[in-house]
Design an enzyme around this catalytic site. Structure first.
Site, PDB file in Angstrom:
ATOM      1  N   TYR A 103       3.367 -15.926  -5.842  1.00 39.24           N
ATOM      2  CA  TYR A 103       3.044 -17.315  -6.197  1.00 39.24           C
ATOM      3  C   TYR A 103       3.328 -17.574  -7.666  1.00 39.24           C
ATOM      4  O   TYR A 103       3.618 -18.704  -8.050  1.00 39.24           O
ATOM      5  CB  TYR A 103       1.598 -17.639  -5.810  1.00 39.24           C
ATOM      6  CG  TYR A 103       1.508 -17.822  -4.323  1.00 39.24           C
ATOM      7  CD1 TYR A 103       1.986 -18.999  -3.740  1.00 39.24           C
ATOM      8  CD2 TYR A 103       1.042 -16.822  -3.495  1.00 39.24           C
ATOM      9  CE1 TYR A 103       1.978 -19.158  -2.373  1.00 39.24           C
ATOM     10  CE2 TYR A 103       1.037 -16.985  -2.121  1.00 39.24           C
ATOM     11  CZ  TYR A 103       1.510 -18.145  -1.565  1.00 39.24           C
ATOM     12  OH  TYR A 103       1.529 -18.302  -0.215  1.00 39.24           O
ATOM     13  N   HIS A 124      12.980 -12.825   4.764  1.00 39.88           N
ATOM     14  CA  HIS A 124      11.925 -13.777   4.379  1.00 39.88           C
ATOM     15  C   HIS A 124      11.891 -13.986   2.875  1.00 39.88           C
ATOM     16  O   HIS A 124      11.929 -15.104   2.388  1.00 39.88           O
ATOM     17  CB  HIS A 124      10.573 -13.278   4.889  1.00 39.88           C
ATOM     18  CG  HIS A 124       9.407 -13.998   4.287  1.00 39.88           C
ATOM     19  ND1 HIS A 124       9.084 -15.294   4.632  1.00 39.88           N
ATOM     20  CD2 HIS A 124       8.500 -13.634   3.348  1.00 39.88           C
ATOM     21  CE1 HIS A 124       8.028 -15.675   3.936  1.00 39.88           C
ATOM     22  NE2 HIS A 124       7.659 -14.691   3.143  1.00 39.88           N
ATOM     23  N   PHE A 125      11.850 -12.891   2.112  1.00 39.80           N
ATOM     24  CA  PHE A 125      11.674 -13.130   0.673  1.00 39.80           C
ATOM     25  C   PHE A 125      12.970 -13.490  -0.040  1.00 39.80           C
ATOM     26  O   PHE A 125      12.924 -13.938  -1.172  1.00 39.80           O
ATOM     27  CB  PHE A 125      10.880 -12.016  -0.019  1.00 39.80           C
ATOM     28  CG  PHE A 125      11.519 -10.660  -0.080  1.00 39.80           C
ATOM     29  CD1 PHE A 125      12.639 -10.441  -0.846  1.00 39.80           C
ATOM     30  CD2 PHE A 125      10.962  -9.595   0.607  1.00 39.80           C
ATOM     31  CE1 PHE A 125      13.207  -9.192  -0.923  1.00 39.80           C
ATOM     32  CE2 PHE A 125      11.519  -8.341   0.535  1.00 39.80           C
ATOM     33  CZ  PHE A 125      12.651  -8.138  -0.231  1.00 39.80           C
ATOM     34  N   ARG A 158      14.077  -1.996   6.319  1.00 39.01           N
ATOM     35  CA  ARG A 158      14.463  -2.411   4.975  1.00 39.01           C
ATOM     36  C   ARG A 158      14.562  -1.153   4.115  1.00 39.01           C
ATOM     37  O   ARG A 158      14.275  -0.049   4.566  1.00 39.01           O
ATOM     38  CB  ARG A 158      13.421  -3.371   4.414  1.00 39.01           C
ATOM     39  CG  ARG A 158      12.092  -2.723   4.164  1.00 39.01           C
ATOM     40  CD  ARG A 158      11.002  -3.715   3.827  1.00 39.01           C
ATOM     41  NE  ARG A 158      11.100  -4.191   2.452  1.00 39.01           N
ATOM     42  CZ  ARG A 158      10.082  -4.776   1.806  1.00 39.01           C
ATOM     43  NH1 ARG A 158       8.937  -4.953   2.405  1.00 39.01           N
ATOM     44  NH2 ARG A 158      10.220  -5.198   0.570  1.00 39.01           N
ATOM     45  N   ARG A 159      14.962  -1.309   2.860  1.00 32.40           N
ATOM     46  CA  ARG A 159      14.927  -0.225   1.859  1.00 32.40           C
ATOM     47  C   ARG A 159      15.598   1.053   2.336  1.00 32.40           C
ATOM     48  O   ARG A 159      15.084   2.138   2.153  1.00 32.40           O
ATOM     49  CB  ARG A 159      13.479   0.108   1.525  1.00 32.40           C
ATOM     50  CG  ARG A 159      12.743  -1.038   0.937  1.00 32.40           C
ATOM     51  CD  ARG A 159      11.328  -0.688   0.649  1.00 32.40           C
ATOM     52  NE  ARG A 159      10.849  -1.534  -0.437  1.00 32.40           N
ATOM     53  CZ  ARG A 159       9.613  -1.523  -0.883  1.00 32.40           C
ATOM     54  NH1 ARG A 159       8.744  -0.711  -0.357  1.00 32.40           N
ATOM     55  NH2 ARG A 159       9.251  -2.296  -1.852  1.00 32.40           N
TER      56      ARG A 159
END
Lengths: 595, 266, 73
Positions: free
Chosen positions: A233, A380-381, A443-444
């Site tokens: 945020y 998503h990110f 991921r990663r």
């Protein structure tokens, strides 16, 4: 003589400019590492060793989400406070001190990470952005992060100083909206960074220096996510600030509602931190009840984003109608799509809506089993921080850079193509990442090509998904090249007197409509702290109770020791793996029974 | 504060949506019984897993119920493959020997973080047979991408947890007798009724045995070397699909090799 | 032109996700397209939009609309 930011605040313009240029440098580095990754993991083009992939990944993560976003943030916030309070910073040397701290911190962490590529230097920090113990980085990495965060704390103090000084002169005035947003965001940041500060200063840094033997992996991980969710945020809030206070202006209208903008930011202050455990839905050692609390808080965190969506779209529509737009949908045609600042921010907002949907899936505690740590999350990110934030920042740079340099933008058409290209690139990349995540692709991972099984797609093939990811990555790189061409072109231009005025959007429903209690920052801080205590005290106590403050007896995974020893360690374990599979083979085929 | 009517409607709709999400997730937990990974297991010492956790294994714990004890470490899973029967309910207990890993069965909802010191548990039902890949999806070091394992769900009628081992001499002196000690271990809870078949030379001996659940039954075959005569003699012991074999050499005189007589396989 | 050049660019950009996911949506109703077929359909849709965009508009509406979508800034 124009009325740009640099004309009114020449000294502050230098600070903002330095912050922006620092963030762009990080963006450039992060971009290079980004395209290396897309090509490597999709096996389209590999020119680095897979073991180095994780150094690349660490660099991409840290440069993009720490340096790029936060340097841009401090630039925007300094601009927002000075512009909306209409006063310069209290002491420009104080201001430069935090720029200096952040820069030194970045350089230290950056050196620790990049040294991982050079075998002859006994330093590395290939621990990724999340630096989960027992993976261990060089102390330089942790120290750099500490200095960087302390820099942001001092920056926040700087903005609070400005506000306090302003309040003395304007005792009864409402806090101007941009300053209100800066202050609430910084309070959230102070609370959130307590987690990572504790994690690094009490545990990871002493541990990396050899002062303490062990750490509790679950504890440091939980402290990381205490900070790890609000930090998203923190990246997003400057983008929200720009959507609320600048986008209506670029659309040709006014902000729909000042009070609801304040409500939104108060909600973010209250709810950003007590949700971190939703990143740990699948962690053992944390009771289901704590996860449930984090889940409900997370769901309510959707509310301020829904509010933002309404207010921003309503403000844009108002702008379009001011420009002569009519009809239910045909007002869309009246928007200034030719303006790269508007077009970029609008497209960023559009993809952010898509990110909201995948975020709701992530937040769903039990659906999370399906997508946790899969490529879905990466998709998503890249929509949130990679588009909603990054594209908004790049687009608004086309307005900001002229404001702080006093020079006209080099080329508006290139700028428009740049933002559109980013949108298309992200569409391809994130769409295929979401799809790949659903079929279980992790991921990663340097090489998501396994020997024992194959991923099964419902439609299309794994090859197509990989091609889409790589295509997206290449388009994004092209977009970055255009962005930097424009920024450099602008920087080398000459001073112009023909710049738009500095300022931000007025509100249709102004601050006079907002209840005064909204401006009571002490009250909101107190409630936020209480919520954090409720959400975190019991889980943290339980984790310490179970695993001990310094955890079980585990050796540090020597990510910072010389590569020879590291390699020896890895090879030894690979050897074990080879023996193991040979054993399995024997168990299955040879007519002898092992054991 | 005046809020526009449309915005009020939007706010209420958003709140309803949020409450709806929470309700569906609660239903998933309470109604469908989708449990989260939690803190129900005791902590373990990663350096003393042998005592705290035992060796990596699959256990039969009830009718159609199994427990798999899995250890993740850089950069392997043990046991590999994990074998369970179809139409079973399997509870996985997973822990790590070193750094944070994950235990993720590709294409299923079986997915958990594996944290050293903690044990993750989750229960899954396997209705049909099939082969799955297991991957680590949490970065665990330079060779993270090589970390994978297999989960084999075998057809129910092909599944057993039988282990066969044979102890015998390699050499025997002509004229002496030698014994073959056969142990049949049954890891299942139910009794195992089977036949041990022993072949040496041209002779075949069969013996019916019953191995009770979770125990081992031993039986002995005695061979007279005179009947075999001097030379090498291949032998096999068969129990269901399992087979052990070797060679017995009958010699005139046993000399200094005597000490090496006992053979423990492997 | 029926739409500003910038507007056209944005419309075409927005088409990208629609075309990419068209295949998935069609697969739901058991229409399976290959990559090539998808590309061809995409090409046709883009061509249609381009033709539409460049068709001259009736009356003087065109002038007014262009003014709006390209104004100042």
């Amino acid at each position: 003589m124009s009325n740009a930011y640099i004309d009114k605040f020449p000294a502050e313009a230098k600070v903002v400019k330095a912050a922006f240029y620092s963030s762009f440098l990080a963006l450039a580095l992060g971009g290079v590492f980004g395209v290396i990754q897309t090509l490597h993991r999709t096996d389209i083009y590999r020119f680095i060793d897979s073991a180095d992939y994780y150094t690349v990944l660490t660099a991409h993560g840290v440069f993009m989400v720490i340096t790029f976003t936060i340097f841009f943030l401090v630039g925007v916030f300094t601009w927002a406070v000075t512009t909306s309070l209409d006063r310069g910073v209290e002491d420009i040397r104080f201001t430069w001190s935090w720029v200096g701290l952040m820069t030194i911190g970045t350089v230290m962490a950056g050196v620790a990470i990049l040294a991982g590529f050079v075998d002859s230097i006994d330093i590395s920090a290939s621990v990724l952005f999340t630096f989960y113990a027992p993976l261990q980085a060089h102390p330089l990495f942790y120290l750099g992060l500490v200095l960087f965060v302390v820099g942001t704390w001092v920056a926040g103090a700087d903005w609070f100083r400005s506000w306090w000084a302003w309040k003395k002169e304007n005792p009864d005035a409402r806090i101007p909206l941009p300053t209100f947003m800066v202050l609430t965001t910084m309070i959230m940041w102070y609370i959130a960074t307590m987690g990572v500060a504790t994690s690094i200063l009490v545990f990871l840094l002493p541990w990396s220096l050899g002062w303490i033997e062990t750490v509790n992996p679950l504890l440091t991980r939980t402290l990381f996510w205490f900070f790890g969710h609000p930090v998203v945020y923190f990246w997003l809030m400057p983008a929200y600030l720009l959507w609320y206070t600048m986008l209506p202006k670029f659309a040709g209208g006014k902000l729909f509602s000042d009070p609801l903008a304040r409500v939104g930011f108060v909600l973010f202050l209250l709810l950003s931190t007590p949700v971190g455990i939703h990143h740990q839905y699948l962690d053992p050692g944390i009771a289901e009840g704590f996860k449930f609390i984090a889940m409900t808080n997370t769901m309510f965190l959707l509310l301020p984003s829904f509010l933002t969506a309404f207010t921003v779209v309503a403000s844009i529509e108002h702008g379009a109608r001011q420009r002569g737009g009519t009809g239910y949908f045909s007002w869309l045609k009246s928007l200034p799509w030719r303006d790269p600042v508007f077009a970029g921010m609008a497209l960023a907002g559009l993809l952010f809506a898509a990110a909201g949907f995948s975020g709701m899936v992530n937040a769903g505690m039990n659906i999370n089993y399906l997508v946790h740590n899969s490529l879905w999350v990466v998709g998503h990110f890249h929509l949130t921080v990679g588009t909603a934030v990054a594209l908004t920042f790049m687009a608004v740079s086309y307005w900001f850079i002229p404001q702080v340099t006093g020079k006209e933008l080099w080329n508006r058409s290139v700028a428009l193509i740049q933002v559109v290209l980013w949108f298309i690139g992200m569409t391809f990349m994130t769409n295929s990442m979401h799809r790949a995540g659903l079929i279980g692709m992790p991921r990663r991972t340097a090489e998501p090509q396994y020997t024992g099984f194959e991923f099964e797609t419902a439609v299309g093939s794994v090859g197509e998904l990989n091609a889409q990811i790589a295509l997206g990555g290449v388009l994004l790189t092209l977009s970055l090249v255009l962005f930097f061409a424009n920024i450099i072109g602008t920087a080398f231009g000459s001073r112009s007197d023909n710049l738009p005025d500095n300022g931000y959007a007025e509100a249709l429903s102004g601050s006079d409509d907002a209840p005064r209690v909204l401006d009571n920052l002490k009250l909101w801080t107190a409630i936020a702290v209480v919520l954090v205590i409720i959400a975190y005290s019991l889980p943290l106590m339980s984790i310490v109770d179970r695993g001990g403050l310094f955890g079980p007896d585990i050796t540090a995974f020597p990510a910072n020791l010389e590569s020879v020893r590291f390699l020896a360690f890895a090879v030894e374990h690979l050897g074990t793996a080879a023996l193991e599979s040979a054993g399995t083979l024997a168990w299955n085929t040879l007519p002898e029974v092992i054991r | 504060m005046n809020i526009h009517t449309y915005e009020k409607v939007w706010l209420i709709a958003a709140l309803l949506l949020i409450v709806g999400f929470i309700a569906t997730i609660t239903y998933g937990s309470v109604g469908l019984g989708i449990a989260m990974i939690d803190d129900s297991e005791e902590t373990v010492e990663p350096s003393e897993l042998d005592e705290d956790f035992g060796e990596p294994r699959v256990e039969h714990v009830g009718e159609n119920e199994y427990e798999a004890y899995v250890i993740a470490q850089t950069f392997i899973f043990q046991p590999d493959p994990i074998e369970v029967p179809a139409n079973s309910k399997v509870t996985f207990y997973v822990t790590s020997r070193d750094v944070i890993h994950s235990f993720s069965v590709v294409g299923t909802n079986i997915n958990t973080m594996v944290i050293p010191g903690e044990v993750s548990t989750m229960t899954a039902e396997f209705d049909e047979s099939g082969e799955y890949g297991i991957i680590c999806n949490e970065y665990c070091g330079s060779f993270h991408h090589t970390m994978e394992g297999q989960l084999h769900v075998v057809p129910e009628d092909e599944f057993d947890m039988t282990e066969l081992s044979v102890e015998s001499d390699d050499e025997v002196e002509l004229g002496n007798e030698t014994t073959f000690n056969v142990a049949v271990e049954n890891g299942m809870l139910d009794d195992l009724e089977t036949t041990v078949t022993f072949e040496i030379g041209n002779e075949t001996t069969e013996e019916e045995i019953t191995v009770s659940g979770e125990s081992t039954e031993e039986t002995t075959f005695t061979v007279d070397s005179t009947e075999l005569g001097e030379g090498d003699h291949d032998w096999t012991v068969t129990v269901d699909d399992y087979e052990e074999s070797g060679t017995l050499t009958v010699v005139e005189d046993l000399e200094e090799e005597e000490e090496n007589g006992g053979n423990n396989d492997e | 032109m029926r739409i500003s050049k910038a507007g056209l660019l944005v419309v075409l950009a927005f088409l990208a996700p629609v075309l990419v996911e068209l295949r998935t949506v069609l697969a739901w109703v058991n229409i399976e397209l290959s990559v090539l077929e998808t590309a061809i359909i995409g090409g046709i849709i883009i061509a249609v939009i381009l033709v539409w965009a460049f068709l001259p508009e009736n009356g003087d509406e065109e002038g007014a609309e262009r003014d709006v979508s390209n104004s100042e800034l």
